[in-house]
Motif scaffolding. Structure first.
Motif, PDB file in Angstrom:
ATOM      1  N   LYS A 233       0.663  -1.194   0.167  1.00  0.00           N
ATOM      2  CA  LYS A 233      -0.052   0.022   0.006  1.00  0.00           C
ATOM      3  C   LYS A 233       0.863   1.185   0.015  1.00  0.00           C
ATOM      4  N   HIS A 234       0.631   2.030  -0.815  1.00  0.00           N
ATOM      5  CA  HIS A 234       1.386   3.395  -0.724  1.00  0.00           C
ATOM      6  C   HIS A 234       0.997   4.427   0.010  1.00  0.00           C
ATOM      7  N   VAL A 235       1.540   4.886   0.775  1.00  0.00           N
ATOM      8  CA  VAL A 235       1.407   6.202   1.744  1.00  0.00           C
ATOM      9  C   VAL A 235       2.050   7.291   1.082  1.00  0.00           C
ATOM     10  N   PRO A 236       1.299   8.338   0.883  1.00  0.00           N
ATOM     11  CA  PRO A 236      -0.138   8.561   1.205  1.00  0.00           C
ATOM     12  C   PRO A 236      -1.118   8.456  -0.015  1.00  0.00           C
ATOM     13  N   GLU A 237      -0.663   7.612  -1.145  1.00  0.00           N
ATOM     14  CA  GLU A 237      -1.563   7.658  -2.322  1.00  0.00           C
ATOM     15  C   GLU A 237      -2.490   6.769  -1.916  1.00  0.00           C
ATOM     16  N   PRO A 255       7.182   8.192   3.818  1.00  0.00           N
ATOM     17  CA  PRO A 255       7.258   9.922   3.961  1.00  0.00           C
ATOM     18  C   PRO A 255       7.255  10.479   5.337  1.00  0.00           C
ATOM     19  N   GLY A 256       7.767  11.712   5.543  1.00  0.00           N
ATOM     20  CA  GLY A 256       7.552  12.226   6.901  1.00  0.00           C
ATOM     21  C   GLY A 256       6.158  12.261   7.233  1.00  0.00           C
ATOM     22  N   ARG A 297       4.365  14.727   4.971  1.00  0.00           N
ATOM     23  CA  ARG A 297       3.884  14.084   3.773  1.00  0.00           C
ATOM     24  C   ARG A 297       2.968  12.924   3.708  1.00  0.00           C
ATOM     25  N   SER A 298       2.765  12.324   4.869  1.00  0.00           N
ATOM     26  CA  SER A 298       2.012  11.093   4.915  1.00  0.00           C
ATOM     27  C   SER A 298       0.695  11.158   4.549  1.00  0.00           C
ATOM     28  N   CYS A 299      -0.202  12.533   4.642  1.00  0.00           N
ATOM     29  CA  CYS A 299      -1.469  12.315   4.139  1.00  0.00           C
ATOM     30  C   CYS A 299      -1.608  12.902   2.826  1.00  0.00           C
ATOM     31  N   GLY A 300      -0.693  13.424   1.899  1.00  0.00           N
ATOM     32  CA  GLY A 300      -0.593  13.848   0.785  1.00  0.00           C
ATOM     33  C   GLY A 300      -1.467  14.950   0.876  1.00  0.00           C
ATOM     34  N   GLY A 301      -1.871  15.587  -0.479  1.00  0.00           N
ATOM     35  CA  GLY A 301      -2.396  16.959  -0.411  1.00  0.00           C
ATOM     36  C   GLY A 301      -1.584  18.107  -0.197  1.00  0.00           C
ATOM     37  N   HIS A 302      -0.903  18.078   1.013  1.00  0.00           N
ATOM     38  CA  HIS A 302       0.024  19.073   1.214  1.00  0.00           C
ATOM     39  C   HIS A 302       1.382  18.738   1.001  1.00  0.00           C
TER      40      HIS A 302
ATOM     41  N   ASN B 254      15.836   6.969   5.456  1.00  0.00           N
ATOM     42  CA  ASN B 254      15.978   6.094   4.196  1.00  0.00           C
ATOM     43  C   ASN B 254      16.963   6.638   3.372  1.00  0.00           C
ATOM     44  N   PRO B 255      17.971   5.879   3.071  1.00  0.00           N
ATOM     45  CA  PRO B 255      18.049   4.255   3.236  1.00  0.00           C
ATOM     46  C   PRO B 255      18.469   4.208   4.633  1.00  0.00           C
ATOM     47  N   GLY B 256      17.951   3.072   5.404  1.00  0.00           N
ATOM     48  CA  GLY B 256      18.421   2.907   6.960  1.00  0.00           C
ATOM     49  C   GLY B 256      19.975   2.974   6.794  1.00  0.00           C
ATOM     50  N   LEU B 257      20.565   3.642   8.111  1.00  0.00           N
ATOM     51  CA  LEU B 257      21.926   3.962   8.192  1.00  0.00           C
ATOM     52  C   LEU B 257      22.589   2.769   8.689  1.00  0.00           C
ATOM     53  N   THR B 258      23.558   2.486   8.006  1.00  0.00           N
ATOM     54  CA  THR B 258      24.663   1.683   8.675  1.00  0.00           C
ATOM     55  C   THR B 258      25.514   2.412   9.415  1.00  0.00           C
TER      56      THR B 258
END
Lengths: 304, 304
Positions: A233-237, A255-256, A297-302, B254-258
């Motif tokens: 599942k893509h977040v936020p799409e 995403p943040g 960014r995790s809700c999209g839109g903004h 992202n990417p996870g930090l070594t």
DNA sequence: CTGAAAGCGCTTACAG
DNA sequence: CTGAAAGCGCTTACAG
């Protein structure tokens, strides 16, 4: 005074405390869920610890810090022994268990402040964020982005009054928008990544139809995010996601994470100020601190 | 004993402390860089705080926690006033400034442990991770992946002995591989995201040619990562990146930090145990704790 | 081994 | 206003 300075004289804290009957010390008790592993302390409470330490120092109080299990026998340890003039209690965990402990504190005449739920019988001795408002804000944000099938992750039983209040805010926002909350979209989750991860799996594998998730904490949200991404599942799409707390990790994930920020700086200062008020037998009122939406960014839109 | 229990009798800590001349309390002093903003406490030290709190509790010591500026006048505040039997000092910051403070502690006959650099004159009173080994491990990891032009981010001046030791490890690994360290690939950076961000900008904008970066902390690495991505460099394809500490954020980016993981659980326990040893006038040896490489995705080559 | 006395270093309540 | 005395509640050193 000059001689004292030369000899590097310091007032003996024990003698002063013994005579004057107060220690100018606050005890901070952090309760950990027995479920979390040893090394992982809830980042939100860690942030509170920082602001409490600063506030205590600003008021010239020393701060005793102790990690406890809610089940431990800590009631008499601090104030009854004159180690501390007052106690700050921090932690989630089943508040039903608190009842007995708080009664013991009351009987001992202890001064204390609880962070979190507003407890009717303990007016003035609890302080929390406005969780109903927080739950409402995150839900309204999702609604404003056109989301309709909004799931809720967090234990909303009476034992968890903070999560429960967030649920009430979620419910109220939905109803205002003319949407009847769907119980099949709610999952209990304690405050951990793992709980969020499992809750999303249960939702998706149970065939639930949802386009957004309100969570009761960033930790839950981060676990949910991981589960969503692993399930394709893509977040936020595909799914919008909101956290709660705004711990540092919220800005690191991708995403943040859009979340509800709690003002820990203000909360720590108020906990300490109120506690000092109680110590000095001043009357103190309970209060709610207003949280606020932080859009990433995790809700999209903004955009970020 | 029965009556005592019924009356809920507790030994008065102040009276006991006054008579017996010890408080069974440890003071933990966390030094913050004046540069970092108030709310942001170094996550690595926060993790140490947790393990120190646990270790102190296990030895039945109370823990006094205080955030300090290195410049403050904190030397006499704890032990000279019998608030605490010993002190643990935690923090980066210019260790050259420590000199005077430590002398004052010594003169006052204080018991203390310092986390971080091994200080010759304070044998037994310092404990740290093997920073040379850590710097070597991260550099060797990059070399094993075929990287040759390895930059180094971290202040390697004598005022920062921990970062400096990591630099020595980096240097040693390069020389062993027959590569002469290139000073134009080193940038001073204090322990913050911002410092890492700026250092990478300076590197890239200065036209430096590099295919990997060793950093002195995860915070620096995370700032560096952000700068690299904004400048269109792919991690790990174009540039491999290694952090230091393994703070929680290392696994969220992202990417996870070594990174090079420090064992905070062990470190906290040893700090407390050694300090209690010093308090009881036992002789105690300085020690180095071996860090270990944690491989994630930021260097490529290895799957998560 | 047991029990009463001394005294830790302050602050406060009181006498002058 | 100033200064000497009392006493906070323990633990330890000592007398019996």
């Amino acid at each position: 005074m000059e001689v004292a300075r030369e000899l590097n004289y310091r007032v003996d804290k024990n003698a002063a405390g013994l005579r004057s009957r107060h220690s100018n010390t606050i005890a901070l008790l952090l309760f950990e869920d027995s479920s979390t592993d040893e090394s992982q302390i809830n980042p939100f409470f860690l942030s509170m610890l920082g602001s409490i330490a600063r506030a205590a120092a600003a008021s010239d109080y020393d701060l005793l810090v102790s990690f406890q299990q809610l089940s431990n026998n800590w009631q008499g340890r601090y104030e009854a022994s004159n180690r501390a003039d007052g106690i700050i209690l921090l932690g989630y965990g089943d508040y039903l268990n608190y009842g007995e402990k708080l009664r013991a504190l009351d009987e001992g005449g202890a001064h204390y402040m609880i962070w979190g739920p507003t407890i009717e019988q303990h007016d003035g001795r609890s302080l929390g964020c406005d969780n109903v408002s927080g739950g409402r804000q995150s839900t309204e944000h999702l609604l404003s982005l056109g989301r309709k099938r909004i799931a809720f992750l967090g234990d909303n039983s009476p034992g968890f009054p903070e999560f429960r209040a967030r649920y009430f805010g979620y419910e109220a926002a939905l109803k205002t928008a003319g949407i009847e909350p769907d119980p099949s979209l709610q999952r209990d989750a304690e405050n951990s990544e793992n709980a969020g991860y499992i809750a999303v799996q249960s939702l998706v594998l149970g065939g639930a139809d949802f386009d957004a998730i309100v969570t009761c904490s960033d930790l839950i949200a981060i676990g949910a995010l991981r589960a969503l991404q692993e399930l394709g599942k893509h977040v936020p799409e595909d799914v919008s996601l909101v956290g709660f707390d705004d711990i540092p990790a919220a800005s690191y994930v991708n995403p943040g994470l859009t979340t509800i920020r709690q003002d820990t700086l203000r909360a720590g200062a108020m906990l300490v100020d109120n506690l000092i008020g109680l110590i000095h037998e001043r009357s103190v009122a309970s209060a709610l601190i207003e949280p606020r939406l932080v859009v990433r960014r995790s809700c999209g839109g903004h955009p970020r």
